[in-house]
Design an enzyme around this catalytic site. Structure first.
Site, mmCIF file in Angstrom:
data_model
loop_
_atom_site.group_PDB
_atom_site.id
_atom_site.type_symbol
_atom_site.label_atom_id
_atom_site.label_comp_id
_atom_site.label_asym_id
_atom_site.label_seq_id
_atom_site.Cartn_x
_atom_site.Cartn_y
_atom_site.Cartn_z
ATOM 1 C CG ASN A 1 2.262 -6.361 -3.195
ATOM 2 O OD1 ASN A 1 1.684 -5.969 -4.198
ATOM 3 N ND2 ASN A 1 3.583 -6.314 -3.064
ATOM 4 N NE ARG B 1 20.189 -0.013 -0.219
ATOM 5 C CZ ARG B 1 19.487 -0.988 0.275
ATOM 6 N NH1 ARG B 1 19.275 -2.058 -0.435
ATOM 7 N NH2 ARG B 1 18.992 -0.903 1.473
ATOM 8 N NE ARG C 1 16.962 -8.818 8.795
ATOM 9 C CZ ARG C 1 16.956 -7.718 8.053
ATOM 10 N NH1 ARG C 1 17.041 -6.534 8.615
ATOM 11 N NH2 ARG C 1 16.871 -7.798 6.747
ATOM 12 C CD GLU D 1 15.110 0.975 -1.024
ATOM 13 O OE1 GLU D 1 14.391 0.058 -1.482
ATOM 14 O OE2 GLU D 1 15.953 0.793 -0.147
ATOM 15 C CG LEU E 1 5.246 -2.807 6.908
ATOM 16 C CD1 LEU E 1 3.761 -3.008 7.154
ATOM 17 C CD2 LEU E 1 6.022 -2.887 8.218
ATOM 18 N N GLY E 2 8.705 -5.265 4.417
ATOM 19 C CA GLY E 2 9.105 -6.213 3.384
ATOM 20 C C GLY E 2 9.720 -7.411 4.064
ATOM 21 C CG HIS F 1 14.674 -0.350 5.225
ATOM 22 N ND1 HIS F 1 13.872 -1.058 6.080
ATOM 23 C CD2 HIS F 1 15.271 -1.268 4.438
ATOM 24 C CE1 HIS F 1 13.980 -2.346 5.839
ATOM 25 N NE2 HIS F 1 14.839 -2.497 4.839
HETATM 26 P P1 AMP Z 1 10.397 -7.023 -0.169
HETATM 27 O O1 AMP Z 1 11.503 -7.341 0.793
HETATM 28 O O2 AMP Z 1 10.005 -5.574 -0.163
HETATM 29 O O3 AMP Z 1 10.614 -7.573 -1.543
HETATM 30 O O4 AMP Z 1 9.090 -7.793 0.390
HETATM 31 C C1 AMP Z 1 9.049 -9.180 0.506
HETATM 32 C C2 AMP Z 1 7.801 -9.548 1.329
HETATM 33 O O5 AMP Z 1 6.650 -9.033 0.658
HETATM 34 C C3 AMP Z 1 7.600 -11.037 1.478
HETATM 35 O O6 AMP Z 1 7.238 -11.343 2.814
HETATM 36 C C4 AMP Z 1 6.428 -11.321 0.558
HETATM 37 O O7 AMP Z 1 5.649 -12.380 1.000
HETATM 38 C C5 AMP Z 1 5.636 -10.022 0.645
HETATM 39 N N1 AMP Z 1 4.764 -9.898 -0.518
HETATM 40 C C6 AMP Z 1 5.127 -9.702 -1.800
HETATM 41 N N2 AMP Z 1 4.019 -9.726 -2.599
HETATM 42 C C7 AMP Z 1 2.969 -9.961 -1.795
HETATM 43 C C8 AMP Z 1 1.566 -10.123 -2.008
HETATM 44 N N3 AMP Z 1 1.056 -10.038 -3.222
HETATM 45 N N4 AMP Z 1 0.793 -10.319 -0.916
HETATM 46 C C9 AMP Z 1 1.311 -10.411 0.307
HETATM 47 N N5 AMP Z 1 2.619 -10.272 0.572
HETATM 48 C C10 AMP Z 1 3.441 -10.050 -0.458
#
Ligand code: AMP
Length: 396
Positions: free
Chosen positions: A332, A90, A238, A383, A206-207, A179
């Site tokens: 989630n 990656r 950010r 990914e 959205l993470g 991404h």
């Molecule tokens: P990532 O960068 O894809 O790992 O996403 C991280 C984000 O996902 C963080 O803001 C976490 O709070 C959110 N997240 C992970 N699991 C949950 C959940 N069960 N409910 C709400 N947000 C979640």
């Protein structure tokens, strides 16, 4: 065919070993705190998870440890490293030249080295991760899969910023997008579900880092991240898109340097900056439920900005067939999905709110209301699989 996927960060090296004949993940793990004290977590289906301290002075030591583990009599999943046919790496930034996944030879690596200035955080570790793997596995092909390459077909009006043109010509300042491997994967899955190759799809990754991409006919036409992954929707820490003058104004009133302003925008802004609680959506939701005004505001700002970008992409594409939610929050957080899709029925977007609340996690689900003109899907991103697939296609 077995493919090893490697994602090297400055102090970490994540890996997954795929059997492409059965589409199985044979093992995966993460070497963390490389160059500090070091530990590894390693998982194989059907075997006990393994976590131990290990001394990794550098990426080479880490990959050697991983290969020893993969071929270990007790914990291993292959009998020799000769079973690994190729390695997929990656790489966040492929610049303007590496427009698609490519076998990494001397020329490609020299180019990646020449553009580390565009990508100072992720470029150097990706290159040293690749060099370490190449040294340890010199006789097989190593493929670079670039987050930016999905955006290489965007039109000039989508990627050139309205600033003096010489900044693009001389310094390559433009929208690159990030991404891309995740957006490419989930958009591809959505197109399969729609049974329509020329579909118009908006994918919301959205993470902790977030981006939104518009895809038409399998090609990205616009994306919310820009010159860096700082642009677009607000993220964990950010800011996302803001009036650029805010930056110079903050510098002037606080008497701070460009580097200090960068830290404010990258590490202290977004959900954390507004809520003052955390960068993690779960913590912020919990605080908002308790009545914390700033936590609730951070979530409202997030939803507001996601809606704005979705709307602009629908205008840009003259329609949309599907909206996709993916990554930690997208997969989630049922409330964020509901809030984003609320009051968009004029655009044909409507979800089944009851099913959105109860639908299973970790699998592809269609949360659209029966009456919706536009499909809304939740699609777990993958990914690593996309990287393995590109690697297989380039090397078999
Ligand atoms: P990532 O960068 O894809 O790992 O996403 C991280 C984000 O996902 C963080 O803001 C976490 O709070 C959110 N997240 C992970 N699991 C949950 C959940 N069960 N409910 C709400 N947000 C979640």
């Amino acid at each position: 065919m077995k493919i090893l996927v490697v994602n090297a960060g400055s102090s970490s090296l994540k890996y997954q070993l795929f059997d492409m004949d059965t589409n199985e993940v044979l093992a995966k793990g993460n070497c963390e705190r490389i160059g500090i004290d070091g530990f590894i977590t390693h998982k194989c289906p059907g075997k006990e998870d393994f976590k131990t301290e290990a001394n990794f002075p550098d990426h080479k030591a880490a990959i050697e440890y991983v290969l020893a583990l993969l071929t270990d009599k007790e914990r291993g999943v292959i009998s020799s490293i000769e079973e690994i046919s190729a390695v997929g790496h990656r790489v966040a930034h492929g610049g303007e030249k590496l427009r698609k996944s490519s076998i990494l030879g001397e020329e490609e690596v020299a180019y990646l080295e020449s553009i580390v200035g565009l990508n100072p955080l992720h470029g150097p570790p990706a290159i040293s991760g690749f060099k370490a793997c190449k040294e340890v596995m010199p006789n097989i092909n190593h493929v670079g899969v670039f987050d930016t390459s999905y955006y290489s077909d965007m039109t000039e009006e989508a990627y050139i910023y309205p600033i003096p043109y010489e900044f693009y010509e001389e310094y390559k300042v433009r929208r690159y997008g990030f991404h891309g491997t995740s957006h490419r994967y989930v958009a591809g899955e959505a197109a399969k579900l729609l049974g329509k190759k020329d579909a118009k799809i908006i994918t919301c990754h959205l993470g902790n880092g977030s981006s939104i991409t518009a895809t038409v006919n399998g090609k990205a036409v616009d994306t919310s991240m820009g010159f860096t992954p700082q642009d677009g929707v607000p993220m964990g820490t950010r800011s996302g898109a803001i009036d650029p003058t805010v930056v110079t104004y903050i510098q002037k009133v606080k008497g701070i340097s460009a580097e200090e302003a960068d830290v404010i925008l990258n590490k202290n802004s977004g959900l954390l900056g507004v809520s003052g609680v955390s960068s993690d959506c779960r913590d912020i939701c919990a605080e908002a439920e308790k009545g914390n005004f700033r936590a609730a505001l951070a979530l409202k700002i997030l939803v507001h900005n996601i809606k704005k970008i979705i709307g602009s992409y629908i205008a840009e594409m003259n329609g949309v067939d599907a909206i996709v939610f993916t990554a930690g929050i997208g997969e989630n957080d049922r409330q964020i999905r509901e809030d984003v899709c609320k009051d968009m029925n004029w655009l044909g977007i409507e979800i089944d709110e009851a099913y959105n609340k109860t639908c299973p996690r970790g699998e592809i689900v269609d949360i659209s209301a029966k009456t919706a003109k536009v499909k809304t899907f939740v699609i777990p991103t993958n990914e690593e699989y996309m990287i393995a697939l590109d690697t297989q296609n380039l090397t078999k």
